[in-house]
Every structure is written in structure tokens, then in C-alpha cells.
Design an enzyme around this catalytic site. Structure first.
Site, mmCIF file in Angstrom:
data_model
loop_
_atom_site.group_PDB
_atom_site.id
_atom_site.type_symbol
_atom_site.label_atom_id
_atom_site.label_comp_id
_atom_site.label_asym_id
_atom_site.label_seq_id
_atom_site.Cartn_x
_atom_site.Cartn_y
_atom_site.Cartn_z
ATOM 1 N N GLY A 14 0.838 -1.183 0.000
ATOM 2 C CA GLY A 14 0.000 0.000 0.000
ATOM 3 C C GLY A 14 0.879 1.240 0.000
ATOM 4 O O GLY A 14 2.070 1.178 -0.328
ATOM 5 N N ALA A 71 -5.638 -1.579 0.634
ATOM 6 C CA ALA A 71 -6.551 -0.641 1.287
ATOM 7 C C ALA A 71 -6.260 0.780 0.838
ATOM 8 O O ALA A 71 -7.175 1.598 0.694
ATOM 9 C CB ALA A 71 -6.414 -0.761 2.805
ATOM 10 N N SER A 72 -4.984 1.098 0.609
ATOM 11 C CA SER A 72 -4.633 2.448 0.148
ATOM 12 C C SER A 72 -5.301 2.764 -1.176
ATOM 13 O O SER A 72 -5.757 3.894 -1.404
ATOM 14 C CB SER A 72 -3.113 2.576 0.001
ATOM 15 O OG SER A 72 -2.460 2.407 1.235
ATOM 16 N N ALA A 80 -8.828 4.054 -0.764
ATOM 17 C CA ALA A 80 -9.061 5.312 -0.048
ATOM 18 C C ALA A 80 -9.686 6.348 -0.967
ATOM 19 O O ALA A 80 -9.272 6.519 -2.104
ATOM 20 C CB ALA A 80 -7.752 5.843 0.523
ATOM 21 N N GLY A 111 -11.208 9.795 0.332
ATOM 22 C CA GLY A 111 -11.235 11.198 0.721
ATOM 23 C C GLY A 111 -10.037 12.005 0.291
ATOM 24 O O GLY A 111 -10.147 12.939 -0.504
ATOM 25 N N GLU A 127 -13.041 17.884 5.811
ATOM 26 C CA GLU A 127 -13.669 16.665 6.298
ATOM 27 C C GLU A 127 -13.921 16.787 7.799
ATOM 28 O O GLU A 127 -13.504 17.748 8.446
ATOM 29 C CB GLU A 127 -12.794 15.448 5.975
ATOM 30 C CG GLU A 127 -12.645 15.224 4.468
ATOM 31 C CD GLU A 127 -11.819 14.007 4.124
ATOM 32 O OE1 GLU A 127 -11.187 13.444 5.034
ATOM 33 O OE2 GLU A 127 -11.805 13.625 2.941
ATOM 34 N N HIS A 176 -16.151 3.801 10.549
ATOM 35 C CA HIS A 176 -16.510 4.928 9.683
ATOM 36 C C HIS A 176 -18.016 5.116 9.762
ATOM 37 O O HIS A 176 -18.776 4.156 9.658
ATOM 38 C CB HIS A 176 -16.083 4.669 8.244
ATOM 39 C CG HIS A 176 -16.041 5.914 7.408
ATOM 40 N ND1 HIS A 176 -17.185 6.559 6.994
ATOM 41 C CD2 HIS A 176 -14.999 6.636 6.933
ATOM 42 C CE1 HIS A 176 -16.842 7.626 6.286
ATOM 43 N NE2 HIS A 176 -15.524 7.696 6.247
ATOM 44 N N ARG A 207 -15.124 11.390 13.394
ATOM 45 C CA ARG A 207 -15.805 10.154 13.006
ATOM 46 C C ARG A 207 -16.432 9.407 14.173
ATOM 47 O O ARG A 207 -17.530 8.863 14.045
ATOM 48 C CB ARG A 207 -14.821 9.230 12.274
ATOM 49 C CG ARG A 207 -14.467 9.716 10.896
ATOM 50 C CD ARG A 207 -13.452 8.823 10.235
ATOM 51 N NE ARG A 207 -13.199 9.269 8.862
ATOM 52 C CZ ARG A 207 -12.278 8.758 8.061
ATOM 53 N NH1 ARG A 207 -11.506 7.777 8.505
ATOM 54 N NH2 ARG A 207 -12.105 9.213 6.843
ATOM 55 N N HIS A 218 -13.554 0.176 10.106
ATOM 56 C CA HIS A 218 -12.819 0.882 9.062
ATOM 57 C C HIS A 218 -11.311 0.901 9.259
ATOM 58 O O HIS A 218 -10.569 0.621 8.327
ATOM 59 C CB HIS A 218 -13.330 2.330 9.002
ATOM 60 C CG HIS A 218 -12.666 3.176 7.969
ATOM 61 N ND1 HIS A 218 -12.674 2.862 6.624
ATOM 62 C CD2 HIS A 218 -11.971 4.349 8.065
ATOM 63 C CE1 HIS A 218 -12.032 3.792 5.938
ATOM 64 N NE2 HIS A 218 -11.574 4.688 6.792
ATOM 65 N N GLU A 222 -0.792 1.454 8.830
ATOM 66 C CA GLU A 222 -1.839 0.990 9.737
ATOM 67 C C GLU A 222 -1.386 -0.170 10.609
ATOM 68 O O GLU A 222 -1.977 -0.426 11.663
ATOM 69 C CB GLU A 222 -3.088 0.598 8.938
ATOM 70 C CG GLU A 222 -4.329 0.436 9.778
ATOM 71 C CD GLU A 222 -5.581 0.141 8.957
ATOM 72 O OE1 GLU A 222 -6.633 -0.127 9.562
ATOM 73 O OE2 GLU A 222 -5.496 0.171 7.707
ATOM 74 N N ARG A 247 -8.868 8.111 14.632
ATOM 75 C CA ARG A 247 -8.060 8.771 13.609
ATOM 76 C C ARG A 247 -8.806 9.946 12.986
ATOM 77 O O ARG A 247 -9.971 9.828 12.611
ATOM 78 C CB ARG A 247 -7.666 7.776 12.510
ATOM 79 C CG ARG A 247 -6.905 8.435 11.369
ATOM 80 C CD ARG A 247 -6.362 7.421 10.402
ATOM 81 N NE ARG A 247 -7.376 6.684 9.680
ATOM 82 C CZ ARG A 247 -8.066 7.155 8.639
ATOM 83 N NH1 ARG A 247 -7.882 8.393 8.222
ATOM 84 N NH2 ARG A 247 -8.956 6.388 8.029
ATOM 85 N N SER A 303 -4.494 9.014 7.309
ATOM 86 C CA SER A 303 -3.960 7.658 7.139
ATOM 87 C C SER A 303 -2.948 7.575 6.004
ATOM 88 O O SER A 303 -1.831 7.080 6.187
ATOM 89 C CB SER A 303 -5.098 6.664 6.910
ATOM 90 O OG SER A 303 -5.906 7.063 5.813
ATOM 91 N N LEU A 304 -3.308 8.033 4.805
ATOM 92 C CA LEU A 304 -2.336 8.050 3.714
ATOM 93 C C LEU A 304 -1.142 8.923 4.089
ATOM 94 O O LEU A 304 0.001 8.615 3.755
ATOM 95 C CB LEU A 304 -2.979 8.553 2.419
ATOM 96 C CG LEU A 304 -4.080 7.690 1.801
ATOM 97 C CD1 LEU A 304 -4.601 8.326 0.525
ATOM 98 C CD2 LEU A 304 -3.590 6.276 1.530
#
Length: 415
Positions: free
Chosen positions: A15, A44-45, A48, A50, A115, A238, A284, A345, A369, A380, A385-386
Site C-alpha cells: 500500500g 486498502a490504500s 481510499a 477522501g 472533512e 466509519h 468520526r 474501518h 496501519e 483517527r 492515514s495516507l
């Protein structure tokens, strides 16, 4: 590569964290082998939507990003880690641009969205498929790089750990036992350094936003090797996963709420203001608990997320992936709301690491992660995350190139 061959560095996971570390290390002249349990595009990346948070707007600053991250994490974050990550965020965006990542722009500048939990518009994005845009750029370079060997459909089943010479009681990682999933062959891959970047464990829940269903295999590898783990109970849900038999758990990006999406009960009543003054833009965990409370109180299977008031043109431009996916199951988000409910999530805990991803075992690192760095605390912040994967991809590269630190992870080490 024969069955007992190896390389300078073995990166387990492809990822954004693993890919960024592998590319930086290979660019520095190291031989790198990258393992991926699935096809590279299934990380998972890659899923993503957002974006990536970075304080690059004219009204923003790393100190504000720091404050938002600490608040979202329930004040359980390691502040030194958070400060290090947010201060390096602008450079991470620049590095991605250098790799060929294409982000949305407005009047020549990077377009920034907002966000939940953010006090400013600071999320760099590519419509609602940011992960795909980032990983397309990184995977192009991974596949073409002469210093990188890619092994798809390969899973690490155990780490090679032995006593560390000259350090009584210490242990060092020297590679991994790897299963070739296509041929059913067990391989032994030796390496001077091993980087775990295998993602989290949200797939252990019945409904998860991650279609690759991660089950914490990298965390388990490190635990068996003698590493500490922390905060595994801190699983983020999430708040807005699509609730539909044809797409259970599919993530509806946080940016829908960031651009004015409204959470509604079936009778059209908005309810988030009863739980937090920020309404739909609360962090979140706050939004997920509010939705769960309303679903329980009214015996609902879902609530509604409505962005139709933004107009069809705006929706097609900003959320083409969400529009297409919902249309495929019979929901036209330009005209009607989306049925949503919380879903597992993101794993906020993981393998305990120091500021450069180092673990308790010499030569073994954990990033993304898979790792617990103290960045996320109990929850988070959206689009961190990215960012974490990119920042620690750089940090672990610097540590490996300098050959320090080789372990153990120090509890007080900052990010």
C-alpha cells in the site's frame, strides 16, 4: 530469485506505506523485495477515497492540524508524533507530485476540501478516488524500478528471528518465511532489514469498509517475534458506509459531509446538532456513535446521507465514483439520499514503534496501519492515514540508510 535468495530490504505490504518506503530505498541504491498478498491494485490504500491532510492553505498551519488531530484522538495521541507528522505533511504532498500523482486543482493551486474534525479546508484529493490516483502513480514506478523485485500473491507466514550478536537477550529479524499463494510453495527470503506494512485488522468484523478484509496478519507476525502491541481495541468505525444488500460496507467518502452532506432520519429530520455543535463535521467517532444511537432509538437499519441539494453538476465533478457506485445499486444521489450506517474501518493501534518505525526487534520496522506510533489516539482524524504512510515511509528509509536505530522501540520516541 531462488528459494533462499534475499535482498537488502524486504517490504511486506504494497500500500502507500510499503510502496513509498520501497521506492525511496530503491532510489537510494538498495535492493528491495516487495511482497503483496493480493494484486497490487487491491490494497486498502488504493480504496481510499477522501484524500490526504496537509496544512498548505493560506489560512492554515501545522499547529492547527496538530490541534485537530489531538482533539479527534480523544487526547490520547502522542503529541510529539503528531507534531512530527503534520510538520512533514507538505513535503509528503510534494513528494507525491514528484512521483506523478495527479490531484484536483482550482485556479492552478491544489484544491482543498474539508472533512470531519478539521477546522480548515486542508484535504488534497483527486475527486473521490484519491487512493487510486496515488497508488497508480506509485505502482507505475514500483513496476518499472530496476532495484525492486515485486512478488504478488505472496504472504509472509513467519519472521526469521535470531539472537542479536553482541547484545545479550536481544533478537534481530533477518527475513521471513513466505508462502507463494499461487503455487503453494514455502520460500525463505533473507534480508538485512524487514519492513511490515500489511495494514490493519478491520476485516475481523462482519461489516468492514475494506474489501481486502485485512485481519492483522502483520501485527500477529510482529507479536510472535517478540514485539509489543498497543491499543488494538481502538478500532475506528466509519460513520457512513453504504447500507445496501448489493454493496454492504462500501465507503461513502467523508468529503460528502465535508461539502455539505446532511445526515437525516427517515422523516427528513437532521439530528447531528443534538450531539455536537459541529454537526455533520464532527470527528468520526462522534458521528458514528450518534448514528448508532439514532438507529437503536428508532429501530432503523440505517440513516440517510443527502448531498442532492449541491446540484447534479457539482456531484458529478466532486463525487463521480460515489455517483457511479450508487447508481449501480439503484440510488441516484443527485436526486435522493444514500442509506448509510457505521462499519469497521481503521485500526488505530498496532505494533509499538519509535519515531522511525523501529520495533522491539532489531532490523524489524512497522509503518502505516500496522504500526502504533501514537498518531491517532482513540480515533483517527480523517485523511491522516495516507499521510502517515507517506511520512513513515520516509522516516524508515532514513533509519535504514543510516543503519540506526536498529531497535528497540523507545516509548518516549517522537514521530
Amino acid at each position: 530469485m531462488n528459494q533462499r535468495d534475499g535482498s537488502d530490504i524486504l517490504v511486506i505490504g504494497a500500500g502507500v506505506a510499503g510502496a513509498s518506503a520501497a521506492l525511496r530505498l530503491a532510489d537510494a541504491g538498495r535492493r528491495v523485495t516487495v511482497l503483496a498478498r493480493t494484486a497490487l491494485e487491491d490494497s486498502a490504500s488504493n480504496q481510499a477515497m477522501g484524500g490526504i491532510a496537509a496544512a498548505i492553505g493560506p489560512d492554515d498551519a501545522p499547529a492547527l492540524h496538530l490541534a485537530d488531530t489531538l482533539a479527534a484522538g480523544g487526547e490520547l495521541c502522542r503529541e510529539s508524533t503528531v507534531r512530527g507528522v503534520v510538520e512533514r505533511a507538505p513535503d509528503a504532498i510534494e513528494w507525491l507530485l514528484d512521483q506523478g500523482a495527479a490531484f484536483d486543482r482550482r485556479d492552478g493551486a491544489l484544491d482543498l476540501t474539508r472533512e470531519g474534525g478539521h477546522s480548515r479546508r486542508r484535504v488534497v484529493h483527486a475527486a473521490d478516488t484519491t487512493g487510486r490516483a496515488v497508488m497508480q502513480a506509485l505502482l507505475r514506478r514500483l513496476r518499472a524500478h530496476p532495484g525492486i523485485t515485486l512478488l504478488e500473491q505472496h504472504a509472509a507466514v513467519d519472521l526469521l528471528v535470531e539472537p542479536e550478536p553482541g547484545a545479550p537477550g536481544a533478537r534481530a529479524c533477518r527475513g521471513a518465511q513466505v508462502l507463494d499463494l499461487e503455487r503453494g510453495l514455502l520460500r525463505t527470503l533473507h534480508a538485512d532489514h524487514v519492513v511490515l506494512a500489511t495494514g490493519g485488522a478491520s476485516g475481523i468484523y462482519a461489516i468492514s469498509t475494506n474489501r481486502s478484509r485485512p485481519v492483522g496478519d502483520g501485527i500477529a507476525l510482529a507479536w510472535r517475534a517478540g514485539c509489543r502491541v498497543a491499543d488494538l481495541e481502538m478500532m475506528q468505525f466509519h460513520p457512513t458506509a453504504l447500507r445496501h444488500p448489493g454493496a454492504e460496507g462500501w465507503l461513502v467518502t467523508e468529503a460528502v459531509r465535508g461539502e455539505g452532506g446532511r445526515l437525516l432520519l427517515p422523516d427528513g429530520e437532521r439530528f447531528m446538532h443534538r450531539y455536537d455543535a459541529r454537526g455533520e463535521l464532527a470527528p468520526r467517532d462522534v458521528v458514528a456513535r450518534a448514528i448508532h444511537t439514532e438507529m437503536a432509538a428508532h429501530k432503523l437499519e440505517y440513516v440517510l446521507l443527502d448531498i442532492s441539494h449541491a446540484g447534479a453538476g457539482f456531484i458529478r465533478t466532486h463525487f463521480p465514483n460515489t455517483l457511479e457506485h450508487c447508481l449501480a445499486v439503484g440510488i441516484d444521489i443527485t436526486r435522493e439520499p444514500i442509506p448509510v450506517a457505521p462499519a469497521a474501518h481503521y485500526t488505530c493501534g498496532g505494533v509499538v514503534t519509535g519515531g522511525a518505525g523501529q520495533t522491539d526487534v532489531a532490523g524489524l520496522y512497522a509503518i502505516g496501519e500496522t504500526a502504533w506510533t501514537g498518531l491517532h489516539g482513540a480515533n483517527r482524524l480523517a485523511s491522516n492515514s495516507l499521510l502517515e504512510g507517506l511520512v513513515y515511509g520516509e522516516a524508515v528509509t532514513a533509519a535504514i540508510l543510516a543503519d540506526v536505530p536498529r531497535g528497540p522501540a523507545r516509548p518516549g520516541a517522537g514521530g
